[in-house]
Design an enzyme around this catalytic site. Structure first.
Site, short mmCIF file in Angstrom:
data_model
loop_
_atom_site.label_atom_id
_atom_site.label_comp_id
_atom_site.label_asym_id
_atom_site.label_seq_id
_atom_site.Cartn_x
_atom_site.Cartn_y
_atom_site.Cartn_z
N GLU A 164 0.84 -1.20 0.00
CA GLU A 164 0.00 0.00 0.00
C GLU A 164 0.87 1.25 0.00
O GLU A 164 0.58 2.22 -0.69
CB GLU A 164 -0.88 0.01 1.24
CG GLU A 164 -1.91 -1.08 1.22
CD GLU A 164 -2.44 -1.36 2.61
OE1 GLU A 164 -3.59 -1.77 2.69
OE2 GLU A 164 -1.73 -1.18 3.61
N ASP A 171 -11.06 -9.58 3.97
CA ASP A 171 -11.48 -10.92 4.38
C ASP A 171 -12.61 -10.78 5.40
O ASP A 171 -12.91 -9.67 5.84
CB ASP A 171 -10.28 -11.68 4.99
CG ASP A 171 -9.73 -10.95 6.20
OD1 ASP A 171 -10.21 -11.21 7.31
OD2 ASP A 171 -8.83 -10.09 6.04
N1 ADE Z 1 -6.48 -7.04 8.75
C1 ADE Z 1 -7.05 -7.60 7.66
N2 ADE Z 1 -7.72 -8.71 7.98
C2 ADE Z 1 -7.60 -8.85 9.32
C3 ADE Z 1 -8.04 -9.82 10.24
N3 ADE Z 1 -8.77 -10.86 9.85
N4 ADE Z 1 -7.69 -9.68 11.54
C4 ADE Z 1 -6.93 -8.62 11.94
N5 ADE Z 1 -6.47 -7.70 11.10
C5 ADE Z 1 -6.80 -7.80 9.79
#
Ligand code: ADE
Length: 233
Positions: free
Chosen positions: A12, A199
């Site tokens: 990023e 996610d």
């Molecule tokens: N950043 C992106 N996905 C995450 C997750 N599942 N847990 C903590 N930080 C994150």
């Protein structure tokens, strides 16, 4: 006085640096700070690294060493509220540390001796960031509200459901925002943050995480930062 742009992942950061015509490196607190301009405005761009302590060190150095006027964080998060899906964007109104628990001495989630469990982002900067997101990423679903930070990559449905039940207002989880929000509260520096959902913080959370950051999230970060600095007063 410059605007700080902070990311936790180097992909990023690279996308944002590519927008700067004149960046030069300054090292402080074991980090590389890229000082230069974006749309003619002074910026300092830096990789926070991952986790709350790394983020707090970065924010402190930005304020103490570089005299930044405001801090903007851009990164990814895992969606936990229903309807916060991969590819959506979350703009933070507030942050909380989901792994902070000094009970029974202090209420669960409360930062001891602050009397606070939630730290608000700056309303004006957050409105600007929100507008920049909508301008840069038309058609993207944008959510606004509480983000929960903790020193854990949440990667099981059991844990994300438990978090969702304990904190029904939390839209997503990540690992830095609440720390920067607390440092900015301490110094009275405006803070705003935006996260692309990479996610659902479930058993598939780590699947193609890096690929998503390379292909989607870094493009989002660059487009949002570009729009923010182009539109800022
Ligand atoms: N950043 C992106 N996905 C995450 C997750 N599942 N847990 C903590 N930080 C994150």
């Amino acid at each position: 006085m410059p605007t700080a742009i902070v990311s936790a992942m180097h992909q990023e950061l690279a996308a944002v640096l590519a927008l700067m015509p004149d960046e030069h490196k300054q090292v402080a607190a074991g980090r590389e700070f890229w000082v230069g301009h974006l749309h003619g405005r002074e910026v300092v761009v830096v990789l926070s690294r991952i986790g709350k302590v790394a983020a707090a060190t970065t924010a402190t150095a930005l304020i103490e060493r570089f005299g930044v006027q405001r801090i903007v964080f851009t990164g990814v998060a895992g969606g936990i509220a229903p309807g916060v899906a991969r590819g959506d964007v979350v703009v933070a109104d507030q942050f909380l540390q989901h792994d902070l628990d000094a009970s029974p001495i202090f209420p669960r989630y409360e930062v001891p001796l602050y009397g606070l469990s939630r730290f608000a982002t700056d309303a004006v900067l957050t409105d600007r960031l929100d507008a920049a997101v909508r301008h840069a990423l038309p058609g993207t679903r944008v959510h606004r509200g509480l983000i929960a930070s903790g020193d854990r990559f949440v990667s099981s449905a059991t844990e994300s459901q438990a978090l969702q039940q304990a904190l029904p207002e939390a839209l997503c989880v990540e690992m830095e925002g609440a720390a920067i929000a607390q440092v900015c509260h301490d110094y009275g520096v405006p803070f705003a943050a935006v996260r692309t959902i990479s996610d659902r913080a479930d058993d598939d959370a780590h699947g193609d995480f890096v690929q998503f950051i390379e292909q989607v999230a870094s493009r989002h970060s660059a487009a949002i930062v570009d729009a923010l600095l182009m539109r800022s007063a």
